[in-house]
Design a protein around this motif. Structure first.
Motif, PDB file in Angstrom:
ATOM      1  N   THR A 135     -10.335   3.898  -2.124  1.00  0.00           N
ATOM      2  CA  THR A 135      -9.890   2.512  -1.961  1.00  0.00           C
ATOM      3  C   THR A 135      -9.885   1.803  -3.317  1.00  0.00           C
ATOM      4  N   VAL A 136      -9.091   0.759  -3.385  1.00  0.00           N
ATOM      5  CA  VAL A 136      -8.936  -0.008  -4.622  1.00  0.00           C
ATOM      6  C   VAL A 136      -9.451  -1.428  -4.400  1.00  0.00           C
ATOM      7  N   TRP A 156     -10.458  -5.332  -6.423  1.00  0.00           N
ATOM      8  CA  TRP A 156     -10.314  -6.195  -7.596  1.00  0.00           C
ATOM      9  C   TRP A 156     -11.563  -7.043  -7.729  1.00  0.00           C
ATOM     10  N   SER A 167      -8.759  -2.906  -0.862  1.00  0.00           N
ATOM     11  CA  SER A 167      -7.471  -2.446  -0.326  1.00  0.00           C
ATOM     12  C   SER A 167      -6.524  -3.646  -0.269  1.00  0.00           C
ATOM     13  N   GLU A 168      -5.977  -3.945   0.901  1.00  0.00           N
ATOM     14  CA  GLU A 168      -5.058  -5.078   1.000  1.00  0.00           C
ATOM     15  C   GLU A 168      -5.701  -6.269   1.716  1.00  0.00           C
ATOM     16  N   SER A 201      -4.104  -8.924  -2.708  1.00  0.00           N
ATOM     17  CA  SER A 201      -3.825  -7.581  -3.218  1.00  0.00           C
ATOM     18  C   SER A 201      -2.550  -7.057  -2.581  1.00  0.00           C
ATOM     19  N   TYR A 205       0.169  -3.770  -2.437  1.00  0.00           N
ATOM     20  CA  TYR A 205       0.353  -2.345  -2.733  1.00  0.00           C
ATOM     21  C   TYR A 205       1.825  -1.969  -2.664  1.00  0.00           C
ATOM     22  N   ASP A 207       1.480   1.216  -7.373  1.00  0.00           N
ATOM     23  CA  ASP A 207       0.878   0.069  -8.053  1.00  0.00           C
ATOM     24  C   ASP A 207       0.058  -0.781  -7.083  1.00  0.00           C
ATOM     25  N   TRP A 208      -1.091  -1.210  -7.568  1.00  0.00           N
ATOM     26  CA  TRP A 208      -1.916  -2.195  -6.854  1.00  0.00           C
ATOM     27  C   TRP A 208      -1.935  -3.453  -7.706  1.00  0.00           C
ATOM     28  N   CYS A 229      -9.689  -3.688 -11.973  1.00  0.00           N
ATOM     29  CA  CYS A 229      -9.156  -2.886 -10.871  1.00  0.00           C
ATOM     30  C   CYS A 229     -10.080  -1.673 -10.740  1.00  0.00           C
TER      31      CYS A 229
END
Length: 288
Positions: A89-90, A92, A104-105, A116, A118, A124-125, A142
């Motif tokens: 997972t990403v 910020w 995530s989103e 966020s 995607y 790209d995030w 990130c």
């Protein structure tokens, strides 16, 4: 046949058997047919070494810019491109207060200006920041949920353009002099497409019958626009505004004087701040 000869034969048989076992083992591992295996050279008594390529985990595309500048109130985007993300997972994170903004989103802050986004096609995030203010400037990260986590930091700068007309807000000009109004615009991510000048809220017509009115604009990190009015008349008095296409306007009140000489009077020969090319251009205009 003596005992020594018998021992050498037994050793040869054992070594040949070991080599055959080694060849069979590696052929089965590599899934090579008998015909293909003939092309490989396995030396007797040598152990072949094979290593499986390591599967590289998530990593960042560092070609994207780490410095992003946005105007006050204009939506900004911090773009993070990740390769081989897999099932990670990403997130910020804002470094100023180590505040978790998104995962995530999903947004994990009460400040709904942060989102966020995607992009499946590019991987790209992006962290979208709506209506950014000066206080939003700083370092953002990130972060990918590996063990330990890996991150990519970016610097977000929010700037407020500054438009200035030196000598204002009141300018006093001698009758018959050349008026030089200089408008300086700085702290812009990009130069303005246009710089408009108005006189008493009316856009200046450089082709009017009055004549002798011209504008020169030099664009760059700092954009400078010069409004030049030859042989100033009383009717040229009034409020002049410099209006860049992507910055705030700035105004100045011009007073054309007939015989009075206040301390703030602007002389016709005063061209401080003008480049040599502009000075030459002004001189040409005066004597046309």
């Amino acid at each position: 046949m003596n005992r020594s000869q018998i021992c050498r034969i037994l050793i040869y048989i054992l070594l040949s058997g070991a080599t055959l076992c080694q060849r069979t083992y590696f052929e089965s591992k590599m899934n090579i047919s008998n015909s293909d295996a003939k092309d490989f050279n396995f030396n007797d008594g040598q152990i072949a070494k094979f290593s499986k390529p390591l599967d590289r985990g998530p990593y960042f595309d560092t070609s994207a810019t780490k410095n992003v500048t946005s105007l006050v109130g204009k939506t900004g985007h911090l773009n993070c491109r990740i390769k081989n993300l897999g099932n990670k997972t990403v997130s910020w994170i804002r470094h100023r207060d180590l505040h978790l903004l998104t995962v995530s989103e999903s947004t994990y802050t009460s400040d709904q200006r942060f989102t966020s986004i995607y992009n499946k096609q590019t991987g790209d995030w992006s962290l979208q920041i709506k209506f950014p203010q000066i206080r939003d400037s700083g370092v953002y990260e990130c972060q990918v949920s590996t063990s330990p986590p890996v991150g990519y930091t970016m610097i977000f700068s929010v700037v407020e353009p500054i438009t200035n007309i030196p000598g204002g807000p009141e300018l006093y000009i001698d009758l018959g002099s050349t008026v030089n109004l200089t408008c300086i615009v700085k702290h812009l991510p990009d130069p303005p497409l246009m710089v408009h000048w108005t006189h008493n809220n009316q856009e200046i017509n450089y082709d009017s019958p009055r004549g002798g009115v011209s504008v020169i604009t030099e664009k760059g990190d700092i954009t400078t626009s010069y409004l030049l009015i030859q042989r100033a008349k009383i009717s040229d008095s009034g409020r002049y505004s410099c209006i860049p296409s992507n910055a705030n306007a700035k105004s100045v009140n011009v007073h054309i004087l007939n015989g009075d000489h206040p301390a703030a009077v602007q002389r016709a020969t005063t061209f401080s701040g003008l480049s040599l090319d502009v000075i030459v251009f002004v001189i040409i205009l005066i004597y046309i």
